[in-house]
Design a protein around this motif. Structure first.
Motif, PDB file in Angstrom:
ATOM      1  N   UNK A 129       0.789  -1.223   0.000  1.00  0.00           N
ATOM      2  CA  UNK A 129       0.000   0.000   0.000  1.00  0.00           C
ATOM      3  C   UNK A 129       0.821   1.273   0.000  1.00  0.00           C
ATOM      4  N   UNK A 130       2.135   1.125  -0.070  1.00  0.00           N
ATOM      5  CA  UNK A 130       2.981   2.324  -0.050  1.00  0.00           C
ATOM      6  C   UNK A 130       3.121   2.911  -1.443  1.00  0.00           C
ATOM      7  N   UNK A 131       3.229   4.225  -1.501  1.00  0.00           N
ATOM      8  CA  UNK A 131       3.410   4.919  -2.772  1.00  0.00           C
ATOM      9  C   UNK A 131       4.681   5.763  -2.706  1.00  0.00           C
TER      10      UNK A 131
ATOM     11  N   UNK B 140      11.551   3.713   1.871  1.00  0.00           N
ATOM     12  CA  UNK B 140      10.761   4.881   2.195  1.00  0.00           C
ATOM     13  C   UNK B 140       9.560   4.937   1.264  1.00  0.00           C
ATOM     14  N   UNK B 141       8.475   5.437   1.777  1.00  0.00           N
ATOM     15  CA  UNK B 141       7.292   5.565   0.939  1.00  0.00           C
ATOM     16  C   UNK B 141       6.189   6.233   1.723  1.00  0.00           C
ATOM     17  N   UNK B 142       5.078   6.472   1.067  1.00  0.00           N
ATOM     18  CA  UNK B 142       3.923   7.061   1.745  1.00  0.00           C
ATOM     19  C   UNK B 142       2.917   5.953   1.986  1.00  0.00           C
ATOM     20  N   UNK B 143       2.575   5.738   3.239  1.00  0.00           N
ATOM     21  CA  UNK B 143       1.730   4.598   3.567  1.00  0.00           C
ATOM     22  C   UNK B 143       0.281   4.829   3.127  1.00  0.00           C
ATOM     23  N   UNK B 144      -0.472   3.753   3.172  1.00  0.00           N
ATOM     24  CA  UNK B 144      -1.823   3.768   2.623  1.00  0.00           C
ATOM     25  C   UNK B 144      -2.691   4.854   3.271  1.00  0.00           C
ATOM     26  N   UNK B 145      -2.627   4.928   4.598  1.00  0.00           N
ATOM     27  CA  UNK B 145      -3.466   5.911   5.286  1.00  0.00           C
ATOM     28  C   UNK B 145      -3.103   7.331   4.862  1.00  0.00           C
ATOM     29  N   UNK B 146      -1.784   7.562   4.744  1.00  0.00           N
ATOM     30  CA  UNK B 146      -1.334   8.914   4.413  1.00  0.00           C
ATOM     31  C   UNK B 146      -1.693   9.296   2.986  1.00  0.00           C
ATOM     32  N   UNK B 148      -4.193   8.122   1.238  1.00  0.00           N
ATOM     33  CA  UNK B 148      -5.625   8.051   0.981  1.00  0.00           C
ATOM     34  C   UNK B 148      -6.174   9.456   0.775  1.00  0.00           C
ATOM     35  N   UNK B 149      -6.913   9.608  -0.300  1.00  0.00           N
ATOM     36  CA  UNK B 149      -7.453  10.932  -0.584  1.00  0.00           C
ATOM     37  C   UNK B 149      -6.504  11.813  -1.355  1.00  0.00           C
ATOM     38  N   UNK B 150      -5.222  11.429  -1.303  1.00  0.00           N
ATOM     39  CA  UNK B 150      -4.271  12.208  -2.096  1.00  0.00           C
ATOM     40  C   UNK B 150      -4.044  11.506  -3.431  1.00  0.00           C
ATOM     41  N   UNK B 151      -3.712  12.272  -4.471  1.00  0.00           N
ATOM     42  CA  UNK B 151      -3.433  11.658  -5.769  1.00  0.00           C
ATOM     43  C   UNK B 151      -2.208  10.750  -5.674  1.00  0.00           C
ATOM     44  N   UNK B 152      -2.266   9.608  -6.330  1.00  0.00           N
ATOM     45  CA  UNK B 152      -1.136   8.691  -6.349  1.00  0.00           C
ATOM     46  C   UNK B 152      -0.067   9.244  -7.290  1.00  0.00           C
ATOM     47  N   UNK B 153       1.028   9.648  -6.709  1.00  0.00           N
ATOM     48  CA  UNK B 153       2.082  10.275  -7.517  1.00  0.00           C
ATOM     49  C   UNK B 153       3.031   9.241  -8.091  1.00  0.00           C
ATOM     50  N   UNK B 154       2.801   7.989  -7.801  1.00  0.00           N
ATOM     51  CA  UNK B 154       3.717   6.964  -8.305  1.00  0.00           C
ATOM     52  C   UNK B 154       2.950   5.719  -8.734  1.00  0.00           C
TER      53      UNK B 154
END
Lengths: 154, 154
Positions: A129-131, B140-146, B148-154
DNA sequence: GTGGATGCAAAGAATTTGCAACCAA
DNA sequence: TTGGTTGCAAATTCTTTGCATCCAC
């Protein structure tokens, strides 16, 4: 401010980095170009202080180096590497293959490792689920010269 | 000084770490035991400041935390991890499987990755003449909760 | 009892920030 | 011309050190 280092203004890597700067809405100033040339010329991670030592004769302040490097990092022109003691180095990454380092914990020499077996794991992280996934991998050890004459502790 | 956290004095990991302390010729003091308990209880990398926040009510100074962690690191009780912003965390490693982390660059949550495909590369580094080889690998990455609601930049 | 460890305070590094002057676009 | 950048200095934050006191062994 005159421009230091052996990198020419028409260097393709420099041009590419400058393009990224512009695209990100930043100005191409003399301190930034000077710092970029130093980063390109040094084909390895470099300390903020070392950068400053080479540009301060040209009137570039330490605070400017910090600010520029922070901008470069945000844009993706450099990436941060770590020494085992916790200090940060920065490496020019534009147009260069993804790779990792072997850092001698004794003389702090840095060698490159071109193999990267880790990329596959990024998919695993993505699947969790990481992006915007990235990774950093550093090897630490005592290099041959440093351990010569010393007992092999490992 | 009373001892904080839910880790008991007869906790096997604590005992093991204490044994390492003694073997290294160090004394088993109350601040050290308190810090060890915090490290063991927190099953993830932790900041120096966070450790201090939990022990200062017991009169343990920040300088002591730094000195203890430095000793623990030398002995091999903890290891240093890095956040992408360059700050250091420390993680209790005694009796725990070698593993790596996924760090959310947004909320700084830390997850473990148990697979390690990197160990094989250490031999490669050894073959290059390096001794006492170790490595550090962080994702490193942006987790699912963080994200969520934000555009997927990757 | 004794030397290693601690608390406290102060020093030293590393990094960031405010602001007037500057300069790239 | 004008707002992003810079140099300078000061402020913060992070980490280390000196030293008298303390306490683990």
């Amino acid at each position: 401010m005159s421009i230091p280092e052996e990198i020419r203004d028409d260097d393709p890597l420099l041009q590419q980095a400058v393009g990224m700067l512009k695209k990100a809405g930043h100005r191409v100033t003399q301190p930034r170009v000077a710092i970029l040339k130093i980063l390109i010329h040094k084909k390895a991670p470099i300390k903020i202080e070392d950068i400053h030592n080479r540009v301060k004769k040209h009137n570039c302040d330490l605070a400017t180096v910090y600010r520029c490097i922070a901008a470069f990092e945000r844009i993706g022109i450099v990436r941060r590497c770590f020494f085992p003691d916790g200090s940060s180095l920065f490496e020019f990454v534009v147009g260069r293959e993804h790779h990792h380092h072997i850092i001698c914990t004794c003389c702090q020499k840095v060698e490159n490792i071109d193999v990267c077996v880790v990329d596959g794991l990024e998919r695993l992280v993505h699947n969790r689920g990481y992006r915007n996934v990235s990774h950093m991998l550093e090897f630490f050890g005592v290099c041959e010269e440093c351990s010569r004459g010393k007992p092999d502790e490992n």
